[in-house]
Design a protein around this motif. Sequence first.
Motif, PDB file in Angstrom:
ATOM      1  N   SER A 100      13.969   4.389  -0.888  1.00 30.69           N
ATOM      2  CA  SER A 100      13.934   4.766   0.525  1.00 30.69           C
ATOM      3  C   SER A 100      12.709   4.197   1.223  1.00 30.69           C
ATOM      4  O   SER A 100      12.322   4.694   2.281  1.00 30.69           O
ATOM      5  CB  SER A 100      13.931   6.293   0.653  1.00 30.69           C
ATOM      6  OG  SER A 100      12.794   6.858   0.009  1.00 30.69           O
ATOM      7  N   THR A 101      12.100   3.160   0.668  1.00 30.33           N
ATOM      8  CA  THR A 101      10.869   2.641   1.252  1.00 30.33           C
ATOM      9  C   THR A 101      11.098   2.066   2.646  1.00 30.33           C
ATOM     10  O   THR A 101      12.184   1.570   2.970  1.00 30.33           O
ATOM     11  CB  THR A 101      10.234   1.561   0.359  1.00 30.33           C
ATOM     12  OG1 THR A 101       8.943   1.232   0.864  1.00 30.33           O
ATOM     13  CG2 THR A 101      11.081   0.295   0.326  1.00 30.33           C
ATOM     14  N   GLY A 102      10.056   2.130   3.459  1.00 31.65           N
ATOM     15  CA  GLY A 102      10.029   1.418   4.722  1.00 31.65           C
ATOM     16  C   GLY A 102       8.790   0.544   4.805  1.00 31.65           C
ATOM     17  O   GLY A 102       8.438   0.082   5.883  1.00 31.65           O
ATOM     18  N   GLU A 103       8.131   0.303   3.675  1.00 33.23           N
ATOM     19  CA  GLU A 103       6.844  -0.396   3.633  1.00 33.23           C
ATOM     20  C   GLU A 103       7.061  -1.894   3.432  1.00 33.23           C
ATOM     21  O   GLU A 103       7.506  -2.327   2.367  1.00 33.23           O
ATOM     22  CB  GLU A 103       5.992   0.171   2.504  1.00 33.23           C
ATOM     23  CG  GLU A 103       5.683   1.655   2.675  1.00 33.23           C
ATOM     24  CD  GLU A 103       5.165   2.293   1.406  1.00 33.23           C
ATOM     25  OE1 GLU A 103       4.302   1.682   0.743  1.00 33.23           O
ATOM     26  OE2 GLU A 103       5.638   3.394   1.074  1.00 33.23           O
ATOM     27  N   PRO A 104       6.731  -2.706   4.448  1.00 36.17           N
ATOM     28  CA  PRO A 104       6.991  -4.147   4.354  1.00 36.17           C
ATOM     29  C   PRO A 104       6.395  -4.832   3.127  1.00 36.17           C
ATOM     30  O   PRO A 104       7.092  -5.629   2.488  1.00 36.17           O
ATOM     31  CB  PRO A 104       6.405  -4.684   5.663  1.00 36.17           C
ATOM     32  CG  PRO A 104       6.505  -3.537   6.611  1.00 36.17           C
ATOM     33  CD  PRO A 104       6.237  -2.315   5.777  1.00 36.17           C
ATOM     34  N   PRO A 105       5.128  -4.562   2.750  1.00 39.09           N
ATOM     35  CA  PRO A 105       4.599  -5.265   1.571  1.00 39.09           C
ATOM     36  C   PRO A 105       5.372  -4.943   0.291  1.00 39.09           C
ATOM     37  O   PRO A 105       5.537  -5.811  -0.573  1.00 39.09           O
ATOM     38  CB  PRO A 105       3.147  -4.770   1.485  1.00 39.09           C
ATOM     39  CG  PRO A 105       2.814  -4.309   2.854  1.00 39.09           C
ATOM     40  CD  PRO A 105       4.089  -3.727   3.389  1.00 39.09           C
ATOM     41  N   PHE A 106       5.833  -3.702   0.166  1.00 32.76           N
ATOM     42  CA  PHE A 106       6.572  -3.325  -1.038  1.00 32.76           C
ATOM     43  C   PHE A 106       7.940  -4.008  -1.062  1.00 32.76           C
ATOM     44  O   PHE A 106       8.387  -4.486  -2.112  1.00 32.76           O
ATOM     45  CB  PHE A 106       6.728  -1.810  -1.099  1.00 32.76           C
ATOM     46  CG  PHE A 106       7.317  -1.317  -2.388  1.00 32.76           C
ATOM     47  CD1 PHE A 106       6.536  -1.211  -3.525  1.00 32.76           C
ATOM     48  CD2 PHE A 106       8.653  -0.962  -2.473  1.00 32.76           C
ATOM     49  CE1 PHE A 106       7.074  -0.768  -4.729  1.00 32.76           C
ATOM     50  CE2 PHE A 106       9.206  -0.510  -3.659  1.00 32.76           C
ATOM     51  CZ  PHE A 106       8.407  -0.406  -4.792  1.00 32.76           C
ATOM     52  N   ILE A 107       8.605  -4.052   0.080  1.00 30.03           N
ATOM     53  CA  ILE A 107       9.898  -4.741   0.157  1.00 30.03           C
ATOM     54  C   ILE A 107       9.738  -6.193  -0.268  1.00 30.03           C
ATOM     55  O   ILE A 107      10.538  -6.723  -1.050  1.00 30.03           O
ATOM     56  CB  ILE A 107      10.463  -4.654   1.586  1.00 30.03           C
ATOM     57  CG1 ILE A 107      10.805  -3.199   1.949  1.00 30.03           C
ATOM     58  CG2 ILE A 107      11.692  -5.547   1.741  1.00 30.03           C
ATOM     59  CD1 ILE A 107      11.071  -2.980   3.421  1.00 30.03           C
TER      60      ILE A 107
END
Length: 351
Positions: A100-107
Amino acid sequence: MAGRIVVFGATGYTGVLTARALVAQGARPVLAGRNRTGLTALADELGGLEIAYADVEEPRSVRALVESGDVLVTTVGPFQRYGHAALEAAVDAGAHYLDSTGEPPFIREVFESYGPRATRSALIPAFGYDYVPGNLAAGLALDRVGDDGFRVDIGYFVGGGDLWRGLTAGSLQSVAGAATARMYSFRGRIHEERRPRVREFQVAGRSRPGLSIGSSEHFALPESYPALYEVNVYLGWFGRATRPAARGRVGAYGARAALGTMARLARRRSGKSTLTSRIVAVAYDSEGSLLTDVHLSGGDPYEFTACALSWAACQASRGMVETGALGPISAFGLAELEAGCAMAGIARVTG
């Protein structure tokens, strides 16, 4: 035979919503996390589900959650800090993965670093309001225009309440201080951006500004539409504060945290969230001429995330054809994705 579905972080806000949505769809997920008391209470509430202890500080406990063919749904964030144990577990086990991430670096890390290693797993990050509806809206627009689709701009907007009103002083400080790592966009390849950009969208008959962000669309859409050269994604949650936010580099993760707080406050006051969602995708040709636009509308973003995650987990548990890091369209197909999003509460509307 369908694989097991494991919800890691099941006692957190999004985890509880996801577990309930899975049971509502007829699934019997394993509830996992480090809060044994909370897990037991939720498992009893949902009809005696299996529970499992796991903590990101003990990576072996996370690895023990899944085996080949299982589906690991993780809501344990912030993902840049806590998300790697679940990713490693899925890749090592050959289990399919949703988060459920919304974090650009993690994506970006999922697509660029973990995807090439996932030869037995489908890794599908950001499978919620961030950023499934934008993938769907853009896919519908690009499907309509074919190879003429050179550029697509996507905007996310919320309504039904003032996003910032009612937040505590601590929450506001958290949002104001949450500058993301460098944002990125796609123009033939991934480009890092030095500062956010602002553009206007026509949404339900009026102009609304959006702030550029990095997202899964930058990786996922070119994978499905090879003729596509440019992808831009914007958050329209700041209203009149959009341009000051751009100058201050208030990031997507900070805005997303504020959205979650707003949803919680709304439920606490009225028993349900009053937030609504609107997503717009606009396709252009190589000369910059507008070809078409697609508008989606729905309710509370967090309720959508839970229902979308549960739908995707049930689909993935029946087996995945593709492996590696995947966008929503590559994973499930455009028509199936549209049906799944409609079930989860976001569907096409006229502009």
